[in-house]
Design a protein around this motif. Structure first.
Motif, PDB file in Angstrom:
ATOM      1  N   MET A 160      34.969  16.248   2.377  1.00 35.84           N
ATOM      2  CA  MET A 160      35.180  17.384   1.285  1.00 35.84           C
ATOM      3  C   MET A 160      33.845  16.667   0.368  1.00 35.84           C
ATOM      4  O   MET A 160      33.667  17.592   0.109  1.00 35.84           O
ATOM      5  N   TYR A 161      33.611  15.948   0.227  1.00 33.24           N
ATOM      6  CA  TYR A 161      32.900  15.180  -0.479  1.00 33.24           C
ATOM      7  C   TYR A 161      31.608  14.013   0.131  1.00 33.24           C
ATOM      8  O   TYR A 161      31.785  13.276   0.612  1.00 33.24           O
ATOM      9  N   PRO A 162      30.581  14.884   0.477  1.00 33.22           N
ATOM     10  CA  PRO A 162      29.197  13.519   1.142  1.00 33.22           C
ATOM     11  C   PRO A 162      29.128  13.200   0.211  1.00 33.22           C
ATOM     12  O   PRO A 162      28.709  12.822  -0.876  1.00 33.22           O
ATOM     13  N   GLY A 163      29.087  11.514   1.336  1.00 32.97           N
ATOM     14  CA  GLY A 163      28.877  10.174   0.508  1.00 32.97           C
ATOM     15  C   GLY A 163      30.162   9.540   0.462  1.00 32.97           C
ATOM     16  O   GLY A 163      29.508   7.834   0.323  1.00 32.97           O
ATOM     17  N   VAL A 164      31.130   9.359   0.380  1.00 34.28           N
ATOM     18  CA  VAL A 164      32.445   8.751   0.243  1.00 34.28           C
ATOM     19  C   VAL A 164      32.735   7.924   1.052  1.00 34.28           C
ATOM     20  O   VAL A 164      33.644   6.909   0.870  1.00 34.28           O
ATOM     21  N   LEU A 165      32.440   8.174   2.338  1.00 33.87           N
ATOM     22  CA  LEU A 165      32.440   7.242   3.378  1.00 33.87           C
ATOM     23  C   LEU A 165      31.960   5.797   3.683  1.00 33.87           C
ATOM     24  O   LEU A 165      32.380   4.665   3.037  1.00 33.87           O
ATOM     25  N   ARG A 166      30.528   6.142   3.264  1.00 30.33           N
ATOM     26  CA  ARG A 166      29.724   4.982   2.965  1.00 30.33           C
ATOM     27  C   ARG A 166      29.876   4.426   1.596  1.00 30.33           C
ATOM     28  O   ARG A 166      30.200   3.112   1.248  1.00 30.33           O
ATOM     29  N   ASN A 167      30.387   5.163   0.852  1.00 31.82           N
ATOM     30  CA  ASN A 167      30.108   4.245  -1.061  1.00 31.82           C
ATOM     31  C   ASN A 167      31.378   4.451  -1.535  1.00 31.82           C
ATOM     32  O   ASN A 167      31.519   3.729  -2.344  1.00 31.82           O
ATOM     33  N   CYS A 168      32.729   5.154  -0.746  1.00 31.54           N
ATOM     34  CA  CYS A 168      33.908   4.309  -1.797  1.00 31.54           C
ATOM     35  C   CYS A 168      35.234   4.242   0.001  1.00 31.54           C
ATOM     36  O   CYS A 168      35.638   3.078  -0.507  1.00 31.54           O
ATOM     37  N   PHE A 169      35.002   4.461   0.832  1.00 29.46           N
ATOM     38  CA  PHE A 169      36.485   4.167   1.901  1.00 29.46           C
ATOM     39  C   PHE A 169      35.831   2.345   1.972  1.00 29.46           C
ATOM     40  O   PHE A 169      36.250   1.890   2.806  1.00 29.46           O
ATOM     41  N   MET A 170      34.583   2.695   2.771  1.00 31.46           N
ATOM     42  CA  MET A 170      33.873   1.488   3.858  1.00 31.46           C
ATOM     43  C   MET A 170      33.746   0.700   2.789  1.00 31.46           C
ATOM     44  O   MET A 170      33.529  -0.694   3.327  1.00 31.46           O
ATOM     45  N   LYS A 171      33.673   0.716   1.595  1.00 29.31           N
ATOM     46  CA  LYS A 171      33.627  -0.497   0.572  1.00 29.31           C
ATOM     47  C   LYS A 171      35.242  -1.503   0.058  1.00 29.31           C
ATOM     48  O   LYS A 171      35.495  -2.423  -0.032  1.00 29.31           O
ATOM     49  N   ARG A 172      36.324  -0.296   0.372  1.00 30.69           N
ATOM     50  CA  ARG A 172      38.153  -0.347  -0.294  1.00 30.69           C
ATOM     51  C   ARG A 172      38.523  -1.603   0.125  1.00 30.69           C
ATOM     52  O   ARG A 172      38.529  -2.106  -0.847  1.00 30.69           O
ATOM     53  N   GLU A 173      38.176  -1.472   1.559  1.00 28.07           N
ATOM     54  CA  GLU A 173      39.032  -2.838   1.712  1.00 28.07           C
ATOM     55  C   GLU A 173      38.713  -3.771   0.998  1.00 28.07           C
ATOM     56  O   GLU A 173      39.139  -5.150   0.837  1.00 28.07           O
ATOM     57  N   ASP A 174      37.257  -4.198   1.345  1.00 30.14           N
ATOM     58  CA  ASP A 174      36.752  -5.425   0.988  1.00 30.14           C
ATOM     59  C   ASP A 174      37.254  -5.868  -0.677  1.00 30.14           C
ATOM     60  O   ASP A 174      36.565  -6.827  -1.039  1.00 30.14           O
ATOM     61  N   SER A 175      36.788  -4.611  -1.567  1.00 33.72           N
ATOM     62  CA  SER A 175      37.327  -4.542  -2.335  1.00 33.72           C
ATOM     63  C   SER A 175      38.983  -5.475  -2.742  1.00 33.72           C
ATOM     64  O   SER A 175      38.732  -6.478  -3.640  1.00 33.72           O
ATOM     65  N   VAL A 176      39.337  -4.716  -1.818  1.00 33.59           N
ATOM     66  CA  VAL A 176      41.641  -5.620  -2.596  1.00 33.59           C
ATOM     67  C   VAL A 176      41.530  -6.564  -1.602  1.00 33.59           C
ATOM     68  O   VAL A 176      41.744  -7.726  -3.250  1.00 33.59           O
ATOM     69  N   ARG A 177      40.077  -7.559  -1.232  1.00 33.04           N
ATOM     70  CA  ARG A 177      40.046  -8.598  -1.226  1.00 33.04           C
ATOM     71  C   ARG A 177      39.565  -9.583  -1.748  1.00 33.04           C
ATOM     72  O   ARG A 177      40.474 -11.038  -2.389  1.00 33.04           O
ATOM     73  N   LYS A 178      38.719  -9.020  -2.120  1.00 31.76           N
ATOM     74  CA  LYS A 178      37.989  -9.998  -3.814  1.00 31.76           C
ATOM     75  C   LYS A 178      38.487  -9.576  -4.863  1.00 31.76           C
ATOM     76  O   LYS A 178      39.037 -10.804  -5.338  1.00 31.76           O
ATOM     77  N   SER A 179      39.520  -8.388  -5.445  1.00 29.12           N
ATOM     78  CA  SER A 179      40.422  -8.706  -6.572  1.00 29.12           C
ATOM     79  C   SER A 179      41.878  -9.962  -5.809  1.00 29.12           C
ATOM     80  O   SER A 179      42.036 -10.764  -6.847  1.00 29.12           O
ATOM     81  N   LEU A 180      42.213  -9.794  -4.367  1.00 28.96           N
ATOM     82  CA  LEU A 180      43.671 -10.251  -4.034  1.00 28.96           C
ATOM     83  C   LEU A 180      42.969 -12.290  -4.103  1.00 28.96           C
ATOM     84  O   LEU A 180      43.837 -12.847  -5.254  1.00 28.96           O
ATOM     85  N   ALA A 181      41.869 -12.269  -3.797  1.00 32.38           N
ATOM     86  CA  ALA A 181      41.216 -13.993  -4.434  1.00 32.38           C
ATOM     87  C   ALA A 181      41.058 -14.383  -5.743  1.00 32.38           C
ATOM     88  O   ALA A 181      41.518 -15.210  -5.795  1.00 32.38           O
ATOM     89  N   ILE A 182      41.177 -13.369  -6.242  1.00 31.09           N
ATOM     90  CA  ILE A 182      40.192 -13.308  -7.980  1.00 31.09           C
ATOM     91  C   ILE A 182      41.560 -13.873  -7.925  1.00 31.09           C
ATOM     92  O   ILE A 182      42.120 -15.432  -9.238  1.00 31.09           O
TER      93      ILE A 182
END
Length: 294
Positions: free
Chosen positions: A225-247
């Motif tokens: 649907m939107y080229p680039g979202v796999l690498r720039n959004c979805f593949m960063k998502r889980e690490d982002s969640v874990r980082k925020s939970l740690a904070i």
């Protein structure tokens, strides 16, 4: 430390009813003068809108009275995914024929005509409501105060959760920011260095490898649907969640409020008793927020 507190209202589809319970209880306590700003994502954006318009009691019932009927259509998932891939890589389809799993238009119609969101009250009250969105042209996150501009249009963009919803061609350049960052405490803390932060997270805090797999599958479909979202959004998502939970675990100025493991529901759940039970848990959890204020 300022006496004003910042709220973050997370998304999660139908699990957003937990956050609706929290803000409904806070509204009854009339704590508006203690809030500096509300940041939100996805379903949390509508929770925030009804909260700031002082319509929480009506807004919360939308989950089990309206959205339980026609908002989530899980049976469309396999065919809708194939349509998106076919449309991108084989032959373009007529847009109206593409099936969605989540229908953002349903929630918009409710807010317009059934349980009418008081836009004047929302726009004229002093607390900003920032909705987290992904700009599909730059694939960067932006927080937009929906009091400015076309409020309902911005709220709809904020719940346009790809790949489950395929926005219309004239929807504009924004989609649900939670596809990249469901929590995102680091940014909020940087923007509000002198304030306590209450983060309402409607999803599980017990993360596992399955979340990476889920994000990858969703990202593959969304990439069509939107080229680039796999690498720039979805593949960063889980690490982002874990980082925020740690904070949240480490910072004394952050309170993370989330459902207990026994009451968690999936984002697609439509069972009225389960939704009401999770709403009630959110109401009870608001007591922690009030204690944190003081």
């Amino acid at each position: 430390m300022s006496e004003k507190v910042v709220l973050y209202l997370g998304g999660g589809g139908m699990s957003g009813v937990f956050g609706a319970g929290v803000v409904s209880a806070l509204a009854k306590m009339d704590i508006y003068d203690r809030i500096k700003a509300v940041y939100s994502a996805s379903a949390g954006s509508f929770n925030g809108a009804y909260f700031l318009a002082k319509q929480c009691e009506m807004g919360a019932t939308i989950y089990w009275e309206e959205l339980a009927h026609g908002f989530i259509r899980r049976r469309n998932m396999p065919y809708g995914a194939l349509q998106r891939l076919w449309n991108a890589y084989m032959s373009p389809l007529q847009f109206a024929s593409i099936k969605n799993v989540m229908y953002a238009d349903r929630l918009l119609e409710v807010a317009k005509h059934q349980k009418v969101l008081d836009l004047n009250k929302l726009k004229n009250q002093p607390i900003p409501l920032y909705v987290k969105m992904v700009n599909t042209e730059t694939l960067q996150l932006e927080y937009i105060d929906v009091r400015q501009g076309n409020t309902l249009h911005l709220l709809k963009s904020g719940i346009s959760a790809i790949p489950y919803y395929y926005p219309e061609p004239d929807n504009g350049k924004y989609v649900d920011g939670a596809i990249r960052e469901p929590l995102g405490l680091e940014y909020i803390m940087e923007q509000n260095p002198d304030n306590k932060i209450v983060a309402i997270f409607n999803l599980t805090v017990h993360r596992n490898f399955g979340h990476y797999i889920k994000n990858f599958i969703e990202g593959v479909v969304a990439e069509s649907m939107y080229p680039g979202v796999l690498r720039n959004c979805f593949m960063k998502r889980e690490d982002s969640v874990r980082k925020s939970l740690a904070i949240a675990r480490e910072s004394e100025r952050v309170l993370l409020v989330h459902p207990t493991k026994d009451n968690l529901v999936q984002s697609w759940i439509l069972d009225e008793p389960k939704l009401k039970n999770l709403f009630a848990e959110g109401e009870r959890a608001a007591e922690k927020v009030v204690d944190f204020f003081n």
